[in-house]
Design a protein around this motif. Structure first.
Motif, PDB file in Angstrom:
ATOM      1  N   MET A 156       2.101   2.863   9.037  1.00 46.56           N
ATOM      2  CA  MET A 156       0.330   3.505   8.699  1.00 46.56           C
ATOM      3  C   MET A 156       0.024   4.148   7.757  1.00 46.56           C
ATOM      4  N   VAL A 157      -0.890   3.911   6.375  1.00 48.87           N
ATOM      5  CA  VAL A 157      -0.336   5.073   5.829  1.00 48.87           C
ATOM      6  C   VAL A 157      -2.159   5.758   5.535  1.00 48.87           C
ATOM      7  N   ALA A 158      -2.288   6.173   4.856  1.00 49.01           N
ATOM      8  CA  ALA A 158      -3.899   6.346   4.257  1.00 49.01           C
ATOM      9  C   ALA A 158      -3.951   6.072   3.069  1.00 49.01           C
ATOM     10  N   LEU A 159      -5.063   5.716   1.991  1.00 57.62           N
ATOM     11  CA  LEU A 159      -5.247   5.415   1.176  1.00 57.62           C
ATOM     12  C   LEU A 159      -5.561   5.744   0.195  1.00 57.62           C
ATOM     13  N   ASP A 160      -5.274   6.096  -1.314  1.00 55.56           N
ATOM     14  CA  ASP A 160      -5.317   7.160  -2.547  1.00 55.56           C
ATOM     15  C   ASP A 160      -7.101   6.873  -2.900  1.00 55.56           C
ATOM     16  N   ASN A 161      -7.456   7.818  -2.761  1.00 50.06           N
ATOM     17  CA  ASN A 161      -8.928   7.967  -3.342  1.00 50.06           C
ATOM     18  C   ASN A 161      -9.237   6.348  -4.424  1.00 50.06           C
ATOM     19  N   SER A 162      -8.655   7.130  -5.534  1.00 52.27           N
ATOM     20  CA  SER A 162      -8.244   5.721  -6.836  1.00 52.27           C
ATOM     21  C   SER A 162      -8.481   3.924  -6.305  1.00 52.27           C
ATOM     22  N   THR A 163      -7.309   3.986  -4.882  1.00 50.82           N
ATOM     23  CA  THR A 163      -7.258   2.779  -4.625  1.00 50.82           C
ATOM     24  C   THR A 163      -7.937   2.593  -3.809  1.00 50.82           C
ATOM     25  N   ARG A 164      -9.065   2.826  -3.197  1.00 45.04           N
ATOM     26  CA  ARG A 164      -9.921   2.832  -2.553  1.00 45.04           C
ATOM     27  C   ARG A 164     -11.045   2.005  -3.602  1.00 45.04           C
ATOM     28  N   ILE A 222      -2.106  -0.494   7.029  1.00 46.39           N
ATOM     29  CA  ILE A 222      -0.677  -0.935   7.297  1.00 46.39           C
ATOM     30  C   ILE A 222      -0.389  -1.196   6.259  1.00 46.39           C
ATOM     31  N   THR A 223       1.422  -0.529   6.287  1.00 46.09           N
ATOM     32  CA  THR A 223       1.737  -1.849   4.911  1.00 46.09           C
ATOM     33  C   THR A 223       3.274  -1.673   4.926  1.00 46.09           C
ATOM     34  N   THR A 224       3.935  -2.673   4.851  1.00 47.26           N
ATOM     35  CA  THR A 224       5.332  -2.669   5.018  1.00 47.26           C
ATOM     36  C   THR A 224       5.767  -1.721   3.980  1.00 47.26           C
ATOM     37  N   GLY A 225       7.362  -0.621   3.696  1.00 42.52           N
ATOM     38  CA  GLY A 225       7.813   0.357   2.907  1.00 42.52           C
ATOM     39  C   GLY A 225       8.235  -0.190   1.649  1.00 42.52           C
ATOM     40  N   ILE A 226       8.977   0.600   0.380  1.00 43.51           N
ATOM     41  CA  ILE A 226       9.556  -0.472  -0.216  1.00 43.51           C
ATOM     42  C   ILE A 226      10.611  -0.156  -0.602  1.00 43.51           C
ATOM     43  N   ASN A 227      11.156   0.396   1.502  1.00 44.10           N
ATOM     44  CA  ASN A 227      12.896   0.188   1.695  1.00 44.10           C
ATOM     45  C   ASN A 227      12.750  -1.945   2.157  1.00 44.10           C
ATOM     46  N   THR A 228      11.833  -1.821   2.589  1.00 43.91           N
ATOM     47  CA  THR A 228      11.623  -3.545   2.716  1.00 43.91           C
ATOM     48  C   THR A 228      10.913  -4.632   1.715  1.00 43.91           C
ATOM     49  N   ILE A 229      10.608  -4.189   0.661  1.00 42.77           N
ATOM     50  CA  ILE A 229      10.579  -4.486  -0.776  1.00 42.77           C
ATOM     51  C   ILE A 229      12.179  -5.074  -1.115  1.00 42.77           C
ATOM     52  N   PHE A 272       1.356  -1.151   0.294  1.00 45.37           N
ATOM     53  CA  PHE A 272      -0.241  -0.418   0.091  1.00 45.37           C
ATOM     54  C   PHE A 272       0.597   1.221  -0.082  1.00 45.37           C
ATOM     55  N   ASN A 273       2.173   1.094  -0.878  1.00 41.85           N
ATOM     56  CA  ASN A 273       3.320   2.234  -0.780  1.00 41.85           C
ATOM     57  C   ASN A 273       2.142   2.948  -1.929  1.00 41.85           C
ATOM     58  N   GLU A 274       1.279   3.885  -1.793  1.00 44.88           N
ATOM     59  CA  GLU A 274       0.993   5.163  -2.932  1.00 44.88           C
ATOM     60  C   GLU A 274       1.954   5.881  -3.465  1.00 44.88           C
ATOM     61  N   PRO A 275       1.649   6.375  -4.302  1.00 46.87           N
ATOM     62  CA  PRO A 275       3.088   7.296  -5.315  1.00 46.87           C
ATOM     63  C   PRO A 275       3.175   8.328  -3.932  1.00 46.87           C
ATOM     64  N   GLY A 276       4.285   8.535  -4.342  1.00 48.52           N
ATOM     65  CA  GLY A 276       4.420  10.061  -3.530  1.00 48.52           C
ATOM     66  C   GLY A 276       5.295   8.911  -1.696  1.00 48.52           C
ATOM     67  N   SER A 277       5.833   7.680  -1.587  1.00 56.06           N
ATOM     68  CA  SER A 277       5.876   7.199  -0.587  1.00 56.06           C
ATOM     69  C   SER A 277       7.451   6.861  -0.839  1.00 56.06           C
ATOM     70  N   SER A 278       8.201   7.566   0.368  1.00 52.50           N
ATOM     71  CA  SER A 278      10.018   7.822  -0.087  1.00 52.50           C
ATOM     72  C   SER A 278      10.115   6.044   0.212  1.00 52.50           C
ATOM     73  N   ARG A 279      11.649   6.106  -1.027  1.00 53.97           N
ATOM     74  CA  ARG A 279      12.287   4.986  -1.097  1.00 53.97           C
ATOM     75  C   ARG A 279      12.793   4.191  -0.129  1.00 53.97           C
TER      76      ARG A 279
END
Ligand code: GLP
Length: 225
Positions: A149-157, A175-182, A136-143
């Motif tokens: 915890m994150v807020a979801l994009d309306n488009s995702t919902r 709640i999502t793991t991060g881009i760095n986690t991935i 759930f790493n939406e656009p703008g999530s840091s690498r």
């Protein structure tokens, strides 16, 4: 493609079994990996592939949500994989959507630590959102992002509202793991099917590496397919 990826996972599990080691899988939800889980279940049932040495960490979960709820990713994993194979329930991890809000920071850090303590993720399965999100790493999530915890994009919902009567029933947070986690996973496989995903796959694979399209950052991973 689902059978191909399921076979790679099965081979990795067997390889780790022979070494007497655990196989740590990073797992995804959504409609995309369902056929891949079905293939894994088939290999378990027809060929006796055991999941006894498998440890899993899922990418994400809505918040707040009860594990039995229709949209819950905990429920999804039970239905599509965990209840169908011989995995030890203690070895399965899906972020907990019932954690008290005040405890989420500590919980998120402990999720990261559990991944680390398990030896890191050997193989991470991903889907992709139409806006390029991974987990759930939406656009703008840091690498550099990790579990949080994150807020979801309306488009995702909206995209994920197909299972419920209306969009208001899709949680606004997750709640999502991060881009760095991935990125820390030793091997990454991203699955996407159908014309409607072609546009975002093109941007992710051939476009600039940018946090605007989180999946494009995977171009920096050494063994990502
Ligand atoms: C959700 C999940 C993602 C998934 C995406 C795509 O937002 N958090 O991990 O990749 O949906 O879903 P689908 O596979 O249904 O297109």
């Amino acid at each position: 493609a689902s059978a191909y990826v399921a076979r790679e996972i099965a081979n990795l599990i067997i390889h780790k079994q022979k070494e007497g080691k655990h196989c740590v899988l990073g797992l995804a939800t959504g409609s995309t990996p369902k056929t891949m889980y079905a293939e894994l279940v088939k290999i378990h049932k027809l060929e006796g592939l055991s999941f006894k040495n498998v440890i899993t960490f899922n990418l994400d979960e809505y918040y707040p949500i009860e594990p039995e709820a229709l949209q819950s990713y905990n429920r999804f994993m039970q239905v599509h994989l965990f209840s169908q194979v011989d995995i030890d329930p203690a070895n399965t991890h899906v972020p907990d959507g019932t954690i008290n809000k005040d405890d989420i920071r500590v919980y998120a850090a402990s999720y990261e630590k559990e991944i680390e303590d398990a030896g890191g993720i050997d193989l991470q399965i991903l889907g992709i959102g139409l806006n390029g999100h991974i987990g759930f790493n939406e656009p703008g999530s840091s690498r550099h992002s990790v579990t949080r915890m994150v807020a979801l994009d309306n488009s995702t919902r909206l995209a994920n509202a197909y299972e419920v009567p209306n969009m208001s029933q899709v949680p606004r947070l997750a709640i999502t793991t991060g881009i760095n986690t991935i990125l820390r996973a030793k091997r990454v496989v991203l699955l996407a099917w159908g014309m409607h995903k072609a546009h975002i796959i093109r941007r992710a694979v051939e476009g600039h590496v940018s946090e605007v399209v989180p999946a494009s950052i995977l171009q920096e991973h050494e063994i990502c397919t």
